[in-house]
Structures are given as structure tokens and as C-alpha cells.
Scaffold this motif. Structure first.
Motif, PDB file in Angstrom:
ATOM      1  N   VAL A   1      -8.373   0.993  -5.751  1.00  0.00           N
ATOM      2  CA  VAL A   1      -7.957   2.387  -5.919  1.00  0.00           C
ATOM      3  C   VAL A   1      -8.510   2.945  -7.218  1.00  0.00           C
TER       4      VAL A   1
ATOM      5  N   LYS B   1     -11.145   6.051  -7.528  1.00  0.00           N
ATOM      6  CA  LYS B   1     -10.812   7.281  -8.255  1.00  0.00           C
ATOM      7  C   LYS B   1     -11.878   7.647  -9.279  1.00  0.00           C
TER       8      LYS B   1
ATOM      9  N   CYS C   1       0.818  -1.217   0.000  1.00  0.00           N
ATOM     10  CA  CYS C   1       0.000   0.000   0.000  1.00  0.00           C
ATOM     11  C   CYS C   1       0.847   1.260   0.000  1.00  0.00           C
TER      12      CYS C   1
END
Length: 78
Positions: free
Chosen positions: A52, A56, A16
Motif C-alpha cells: 500500500v 501510494k 485488508c
């Protein structure tokens, strides 16, 4: 110089931190070596990248407190 091999738990902790980076540090090289041999960690990395990417895409992502806590628990952020 002593070489240390990373284990899955260590890789998961550091993935991460460097998800979108193309770093060339010794740790990142070790992570890449581990990923080349470990389908479980590779799946974890791909899952994190997908999460992710989806996050987004949302214009204004807002999570309720309960959902945020569940997400953090799954991602082991808290």
C-alpha cells in the motif's frame, strides 16, 4: 459469552479491511492477539502495508489489464 480464536485464514481475510485503522472492536483485538503469536500473519500484514505504501508513492498508478489480474490473484481479491 463464547470466545472464538481466529485462524490465519480468517486473519488474512480481515487484515485488508482494517489495514490503516486503529479499531478496538472485538475482532480487531482478536486479530492483534493472533498477530502477536503468528510470525506468518505478521509478515503478511507487513507485506500488505508495504504494498500500500509503495502504491501510494506512485503519482498516477495505472496497471495494464494483465498486470492488474495477476496482482488481484496474488492478493486474492478476485
Amino acid at each position: 459469552m463464547k470466545k472464538t480464536r481466529l485462524h490465519c485464514k480468517q486473519v488474512a481475510l480481515h487484515i485488508c479491511d482494517n489495514l490503516d485503522e486503529k479499531l478496538h472492536s472485538a475482532r480487531c483485538r482478536e486479530i492483534r492477539k493472533h498477530l502477536a503469536k503468528c510470525p506468518n500473519c505478521t509478515a503478511y500484514l507487513n507485506s500488505m502495508k508495504k504494498t500500500v505504501s509503495l502504491y501510494k508513492r506512485v503519482k498516477d498508478p495505472r496497471l495494464t489489464g494483465k498486470v492488474r489480474l495477476r496482482l488481484h490473484a496474488v492478493l486474492k481479491l478476485k
